[in-house]
Design an enzyme around this catalytic site. Structure first.
Site, short mmCIF file in Angstrom:
data_model
loop_
_atom_site.label_atom_id
_atom_site.label_comp_id
_atom_site.label_asym_id
_atom_site.label_seq_id
_atom_site.Cartn_x
_atom_site.Cartn_y
_atom_site.Cartn_z
N CYS A 60 42.71 38.76 47.38
CA CYS A 60 43.95 39.05 46.67
C CYS A 60 44.08 37.98 45.60
O CYS A 60 43.93 36.78 45.90
CB CYS A 60 45.13 38.99 47.63
SG CYS A 60 46.73 39.08 46.77
N CYS A 110 43.88 42.34 39.97
CA CYS A 110 44.58 42.63 41.21
C CYS A 110 43.61 43.42 42.09
O CYS A 110 43.14 44.50 41.69
CB CYS A 110 45.81 43.47 40.90
SG CYS A 110 46.64 44.12 42.35
#
Ligand code: DGL
Length: 269
Positions: A187, A74
């Site tokens: 992302c 992440c």
């Protein structure tokens, strides 16, 4: 020989492309995935909140799984909390996923690239530091796309090809209008749309991501640290549900079938 698992962690399904690649290339390794859906999305949270969340989650994982390595799959968690976690758990190796800004800056001919990520990631000073280090005279265009994170988390599996294509177009139009020739997928959720991004961005915009680079990094840390395992691996998929009606909308279909499609056993926390 170290049979302990490698753990991948994200706010939701975003880290799966990294986890899947590592598991496929390393069939002898045990792998655990944790989707922290209870705290999804990470992108709208402050750094302090993320430190609290991850500072509690990692010890819980350590007591549950005793990982030999943790991958923060992440970008938001990595830019916000990687150094904090390394300091706090000095004996546990961490691999972070951060936007591939450096290769994009080295590759640009127009001197303009875009970074697409969560609010938290694209505003992080880390991006500006990379821009200053590798992009003298170049411009990094930050684009926050929280709605694209939601799309992947809740809608991607149900969406047809045309809908998946349509959601990307505004970002690419914006980059073309700015004269950018590089796009960094900052992302992990956006990796689900990699093919669509590549198709729509060609031929004038190159798309940068880090799945293979991160996988190699994990592999070399295991090799260098003598942490390799071979044989009788397990694969476990944890999801921390919030209990909220919409927050737990399953993807794709029940969590059970998602875990099974990856060859992982599901455990709801
Ligand atoms: N997948 C995460 C990232 O790479 C963040 C998504 C979110 O929870 O906002 O940034």
């Amino acid at each position: 020989m170290d049979k302990r698992p490698v753990v991948f962690l994200d706010s939701g399904i975003g880290g799966i492309p990294y986890c899947r690649e590592f598991a496929a290339r390393n069939p002898g390794e045990s792998v655990v995935y944790l989707a922290d859906r209870r705290n999804f999305p990470y992108g709208g949270r402050s750094r302090g909140e993320l430190l609290d969340i991850l500072g509690a989650l990692v010890p819980d994982l350590v007591s549950r799984e005793d990982p030999k390595l943790v991958v923060l799959a992440c970008n938001t968690a990595s830019v916000s909390a990687l150094s904090f976690l390394r300091e706090r758990f000095p004996r546990l190796p961490f691999v972070g996923t951060v936007p591939a800004v450096k290769p994009a800056l080295l590759g640009t001919k127009t001197g303009r690239i875009g970074v697409l990520g969560t609010d938290r990631t694209v505003r992080d000073p880390y991006i500006a530091e990379l821009a200053a280090a590798y992009g003298a005279g170049s411009q990094v265009i930050p684009i926050a796309a929280p709605e694209l994170v939601d799309f992947v988390e809740y809608r991607y599996a149900l969406a047809g090809e045309e809908e998946r294509r349509r959601v990307l177009i505004p970002y690419l139009e914006r980059l073309r209008a700015a004269g950018a020739d590089g796009l960094v997928l900052g992302c992990t959720h956006f990796l689900f749309l990699l093919e669509e991004f590549r198709r729509e961005a060609a031929p004038d915009i190159t798309v940068y991501e880090s799945v293979e680079g991160i996988t190699r990094r994990i592999e070399s840390l295991l090799d260098e640290g003598g942490l390799r395992s071979a044989g009788l691996p397990f694969r476990r998929f944890y999801v921390r549900l919030s209990g909220g009606p919409e927050g737990d909308a399953p993807f794709p279909g029940p969590w059970e079938s998602l875990a099974r499609s990856l060859g992982f056993e599901l455990e709801i926390l």
